[in-house]
Design a protein around this motif. Structure first.
Motif, PDB file in Angstrom:
ATOM      1  N   THR A 191       0.848  -1.192   0.000  1.00  0.00           N
ATOM      2  CA  THR A 191       0.000   0.000   0.000  1.00  0.00           C
ATOM      3  C   THR A 191       0.881   1.239   0.000  1.00  0.00           C
ATOM      4  O   THR A 191       1.845   1.334   0.764  1.00  0.00           O
ATOM      5  CB  THR A 191      -0.919   0.015   1.232  1.00  0.00           C
ATOM      6  OG1 THR A 191      -0.124  -0.054   2.420  1.00  0.00           O
ATOM      7  CG2 THR A 191      -1.873  -1.170   1.220  1.00  0.00           C
ATOM      8  N   ALA A 212      -2.346   5.803  -1.116  1.00  0.00           N
ATOM      9  CA  ALA A 212      -3.162   4.668  -0.652  1.00  0.00           C
ATOM     10  C   ALA A 212      -3.464   3.682  -1.778  1.00  0.00           C
ATOM     11  O   ALA A 212      -4.363   2.851  -1.652  1.00  0.00           O
ATOM     12  CB  ALA A 212      -4.454   5.137   0.004  1.00  0.00           C
ATOM     13  N   GLU A 233      -1.753  -2.560   6.842  1.00  0.00           N
ATOM     14  CA  GLU A 233      -2.156  -1.279   7.409  1.00  0.00           C
ATOM     15  C   GLU A 233      -2.483  -1.335   8.900  1.00  0.00           C
ATOM     16  O   GLU A 233      -2.493  -0.302   9.563  1.00  0.00           O
ATOM     17  CB  GLU A 233      -3.386  -0.757   6.654  1.00  0.00           C
ATOM     18  CG  GLU A 233      -3.110  -0.364   5.220  1.00  0.00           C
ATOM     19  CD  GLU A 233      -2.411   0.982   5.122  1.00  0.00           C
ATOM     20  OE1 GLU A 233      -2.639   1.863   5.977  1.00  0.00           O
ATOM     21  OE2 GLU A 233      -1.629   1.160   4.164  1.00  0.00           O
ATOM     22  N   TYR A 258      -7.762   5.507   2.105  1.00  0.00           N
ATOM     23  CA  TYR A 258      -7.361   6.815   2.636  1.00  0.00           C
ATOM     24  C   TYR A 258      -8.322   7.258   3.741  1.00  0.00           C
ATOM     25  O   TYR A 258      -7.904   7.751   4.795  1.00  0.00           O
ATOM     26  CB  TYR A 258      -7.323   7.841   1.505  1.00  0.00           C
ATOM     27  CG  TYR A 258      -6.819   9.196   1.930  1.00  0.00           C
ATOM     28  CD1 TYR A 258      -5.462   9.475   1.974  1.00  0.00           C
ATOM     29  CD2 TYR A 258      -7.718  10.211   2.286  1.00  0.00           C
ATOM     30  CE1 TYR A 258      -4.999  10.720   2.370  1.00  0.00           C
ATOM     31  CE2 TYR A 258      -7.270  11.457   2.683  1.00  0.00           C
ATOM     32  CZ  TYR A 258      -5.901  11.709   2.725  1.00  0.00           C
ATOM     33  OH  TYR A 258      -5.453  12.942   3.126  1.00  0.00           O
ATOM     34  N   ARG A 305      -7.669   5.373   6.880  1.00  0.00           N
ATOM     35  CA  ARG A 305      -6.497   5.930   7.568  1.00  0.00           C
ATOM     36  C   ARG A 305      -6.867   7.201   8.330  1.00  0.00           C
ATOM     37  O   ARG A 305      -6.440   7.398   9.478  1.00  0.00           O
ATOM     38  CB  ARG A 305      -5.398   6.252   6.550  1.00  0.00           C
ATOM     39  CG  ARG A 305      -4.683   5.044   5.962  1.00  0.00           C
ATOM     40  CD  ARG A 305      -3.735   5.483   4.866  1.00  0.00           C
ATOM     41  NE  ARG A 305      -2.912   4.391   4.344  1.00  0.00           N
ATOM     42  CZ  ARG A 305      -2.098   4.508   3.309  1.00  0.00           C
ATOM     43  NH1 ARG A 305      -1.999   5.689   2.667  1.00  0.00           N
ATOM     44  NH2 ARG A 305      -1.378   3.484   2.898  1.00  0.00           N
TER      45      ARG A 305
END
Length: 790
Positions: free
Chosen positions: A650, A655, A763, A778, A781
């Motif tokens: 990633t 992303a 992630e 994204y 995150r």
């Protein structure tokens, strides 16, 4: 020259013809035929107040315009509900042309026939339809609320509701078991709507000679289209022929039948006594064919300290769009195949299938299994995360053992028969996968993750398929079967079976599929069933031919049939090569003749040999010719299995998700052609990556599909697909003579689960919704960072 070809990587025999432009697809046919086009609804939900065709009547080349009111009663009925089920209490299907109400964008309202497609489209553009827009139902949550109805006579928009439950050994149900388990988890999972995108869309070409109707359709089931047309048009079955020409991909969407166009085009051809053709354009495919996936799953699981699942309770909300022509097969497959290769202590699954004002949902390659595997494999990963255990080891702790087959999951599968796994070795498959991907040696680093997923796939569903095999006087073998081909390599695989069974070179074998003139009874190509059901039928037919050939050859050679063998098209006495007779001559002798047409056929005439005067030329109970027909009807499905693993990367800034490596271990029983199986797996993985990272059908609140073009609907290029590393495990099925299982859908089934597992590993963010785009990642995150803020 070898004739033992079963298991050999024989190159696909159909490819030279297709790759050099010699294929004949639907739109290549009928160059002089009239063309049809359709006015389709621009609204997701509306009442038709009036249709004014007057402005179109002056279009040069216009032949006819039809609305629902122009259709005879039999033709204007709602289309068939193909697979009824007791749980489908409110099944609904569309009319060939909309009657009073339209229920999704793209529903056909008017059919126009003209001298060419240009004139037909021009006329369509001038037809004025007055609609009264109604509030559309879009999305599963809105449908489940039931405030607005897609069909006024379907309470709460619920077309079907079904519960299946398997209790624990102590008799307790899943919910009770979960309540007392040492560990429990509860979560929601989402799979968004997608669709198949064959290179060739749907299409129909029909011609009528005043008595017989011949229809060409880009379909996965020519024999069923034939029966549907016989019923809809009131024609005796022998007066209807349906042929599937070369078909440029299907992936499930073309198993639906009859489509409105498959009824309307033949009817118009009969009405006008003219040849008529319609070929779907790409936008029509987006808004007027069928979609799939589209589920919300609510999961509760109870497990012990080793990660063994003691109880599993899953509630599924399934979106089947505006209509249910294919019944509720998809949620049934999801709910039963969810169990995968695991022994679950107790299991309860409940689904509700609801209507929405969107394109109908029917099977797309995988057909409910990708949703099922996503659910179970996400569950396994969550258990491992909760316990701090290796994800592979949690799976191993739950596997069915290789000595536990046949294994009864105590549920009812999509064919209405028991869900009993016939063979497999799941621990060995996991060992092979870990070695192939380097699971134990994988070095963790930021932005790089590894994931895996396991599945079991029910293949070879019934009720039957048939095969006909004929050896002609030139020694050639002609094989026909009723199911259709859309790129699976049937011409190669079925020829390998016949060549092996009959002991002839594959070059002498030809194969015809999907032509009701050659074989009238069949079910179709779907559910990874062709090799299992048609393959075994062809093998059984070949064995009839072989038995007859040895009997005739034994008479000619004055030998015992048990002492004869066949190789390279020659029947000979084992150990005595000089005592031999060509299979071509055997074919001649199998057909006693009065007239000679060449030197070979002269051998079968009445004065050519010393025929026994006290026996008829064709023995009682026998038939002329060296040919055989047989059918294979499986007692139940056979269950293939596989395990996939991926390493993804990633991008920390954009992303973007990139698949670095992808590995597959697959078990489809005995391999007929390893090369073709690998091709199926590679194509399926590519399709699965598309479904995991790119492909989704985006509807707005008004029921408009906002990405109905290849400019907006994303699909992976070759640059997005890694080299697929494969290994094969063979556990032959005991349920059929060839020991084979299906492989057509295997590649696509676990990919979303595998990619989710790998992205989550990279992630450290739980992935509960697929597909996942860079913008989705994204946002996840951003959400994680916001939760870290004081």
């Amino acid at each position: 020259m070898t004739t033992r070809l079963f298991g050999e990587p024989v190159p696909r025999r159909e490819d030279p013809r297709l790759l050099t432009g010699q294929g004949a697809y639907l739109d290549d046919l009928g160059p002089g035929a009239l063309a049809a086009a359709f006015v389709r609804s621009p609204h997701a939900h509306a009442r038709i107040r009036d249709i004014d065709v007057g402005p179109a009547l002056d279009v040069e080349g216009l032949i006819a315009v039809y609305t629902w009111e122009d259709l005879p009663e039999r033709v204007g009925r709602p289309l068939p509900l193909l697979i009824p089920h007791p749980a489908l209490t409110h099944g609904r299907t569309a009319y060939p042309l909309a009657r009073d109400i339209v229920r999704h964008v793209g529903e056909p309202v008017v059919m126009v026939v003209a001298t060419d497609r240009y004139a037909a489209e021009d006329a369509c553009a001038l037809i004025e339809v007055d609609y009264e827009p109604l509030k559309p139902v879009v999305g599963l949550e809105e449908a489940a609320q039931g405030g607005t109805l897609v069909h006024d006579d379907v309470p709460g928009n619920v077309g079907a509701h079904l519960v299946q439950e398997v209790g624990a050994a102590d008799g307790r149900g899943a919910r009770e078991t979960i309540e007392t388990a040492p560990h429990t988890l509860a979560f929601r999972l989402d799979i968004e709507r997608s669709a198949s995108m064959p290179l060739e869309g749907r299409g129909v070409y029909a011609r009528w000679d005043g008595r017989d109707l011949r229809v060409y359709s880009s379909t996965q089931t020519s024999t069923s289209v034939r029966m549907a047309l016989s019923a809809a048009l009131g024609l005796p079955l022998p007066q209807v022929e349906v042929i599937a020409p070369d078909v440029g991909g299907g992936f499930g969407v073309k198993i639906v039948h009859p489509w409105p166009e498959e009824v309307l085009i033949p009817w118009a051809a009969m009405t006008l006594n003219r040849e008529i053709k319609w070929a779907e354009d790409r936008r029509e495919h987006f808004i007027s064919s069928a979609h799939e996936r589209g589920q919300v799953q609510y999961v509760r699981v109870g497990f012990d300290d080793d990660g063994r699942v003691l109880g599993l309770d899953v509630t599924i909300l399934h979106d089947h769009g505006a209509y249910t022509p294919y019944g509720i097969i998809i949620p049934i497959v999801t709910s039963t195949q969810l169990l995968g290769p695991y022994k679950i202590g107790s299991y309860r699954v409940e689904f509700s299938a609801v209507y929405t004002n969107t394109v109908q949902v029917t099977p797309y390659r995988g057909a409910g299994r990708p949703q099922a595997v996503f659910c179970m494999e996400r569950t396994m990963d969550k258990i491992a995360r909760h316990l701090g255990k290796d994800r592979a080891e949690v799976r191993r702790a739950n596997f069915i053992g290789p000595d536990e087959f046949p294994y009864d999951q105590r549920m009812t599968f999509q064919d209405g028969r028991p869900l009993i796994y016939d063979s497999g070795n799941y621990p060995e498959m996991l060992r092979m996968l870990k070695e192939l991907i380097g699971w134990d040696t994988h070095v963790r680093r930021p932005g790089v993750g590894i994931g895996l997923g396991c599945y079991v796939e029910g293949t070879g569903v019934g009720p039957y398929e048939g095969g006909h095999v004929m050896v002609t006087s030139d020694g050639r073998v002609h094989v026909s079967t009723g199911l259709t081909s859309q790129g699976q390599g049937h011409e190669t695989v079925f020829a390998q079976i016949a060549a092996t069974e009959l002991g002839v070179p594959i070059e002498r074998v030809s194969v015809v599929t999907g032509d009701t003139r050659r074989f009238g009874y069949a079910v179709g190509t779907f559910a990874s069933r062709a090799a299992v059901v048609s393959g075994n039928a062809i093998a059984l037919a070949c064995r009839k031919v072989r038995e007859k050939a040895l009997r005739i050859a034994a008479d000619a050679l004055e030998a015992d049939p048990a002492d004869l063998t066949v190789s390279d098209g020659i029947v000979h006495v084992a150990g005595t090569p000089s005592a031999a007779i060509p299979l071509s001559t055997v074919a001649v002798l199998a057909n006693p003749l009065r007239y000679a047409f060449d030197e070979e056929t002269a051998k079968a005439t009445q004065f050519a040999g010393a025929a026994a005067p006290d026996r008829p030329p064709v023995a009682e109970g026998d038939e002329p010719g060296l040919e055989g027909r047989d059918y294979y009807s499986p007692i139940r499905s056979t269950f293939a299995a596989g395990m996939h693993a991926a390493i993804v990367e990633t991008d920390p800034d954009t992303a973007e998700i990139r698949v670095l490596r992808y590995a597959v271990v697959h078990d489809c029983g005995r391999l007929i052609n390893p090369m073709i199986v690998e091709g199926q797996i590679h194509g399926g993985v590519a399709q699965g990556i598309g479904g995991a990272l790119y492909e989704r059908m985006a509807y707005d609140a008004h029921g408009q599909l906002v990405n109905a073009s290849f400019m907006d609907f994303l699909m992976p290029y070759a640059t997005e697909i890694p080299r697929v590393e494969t290994a094969h495990l063979e556990t032959p099925s005991p349920l059929n003579p060839l020991g084979v299982k299906g492989a057509g859908e295997a590649g696509v089934i676990p990919v979303s689960a595998v990619i989710a597992s790998a992205v989550e590993d990279a992630e450290g963010i739980e992935i509960d919704r697929m597909p996942i785009s860079p913008s989705d990642l994204y946002e996840l995150r951003e959400l994680r960072e916001s939760r870290r803020m004081p």
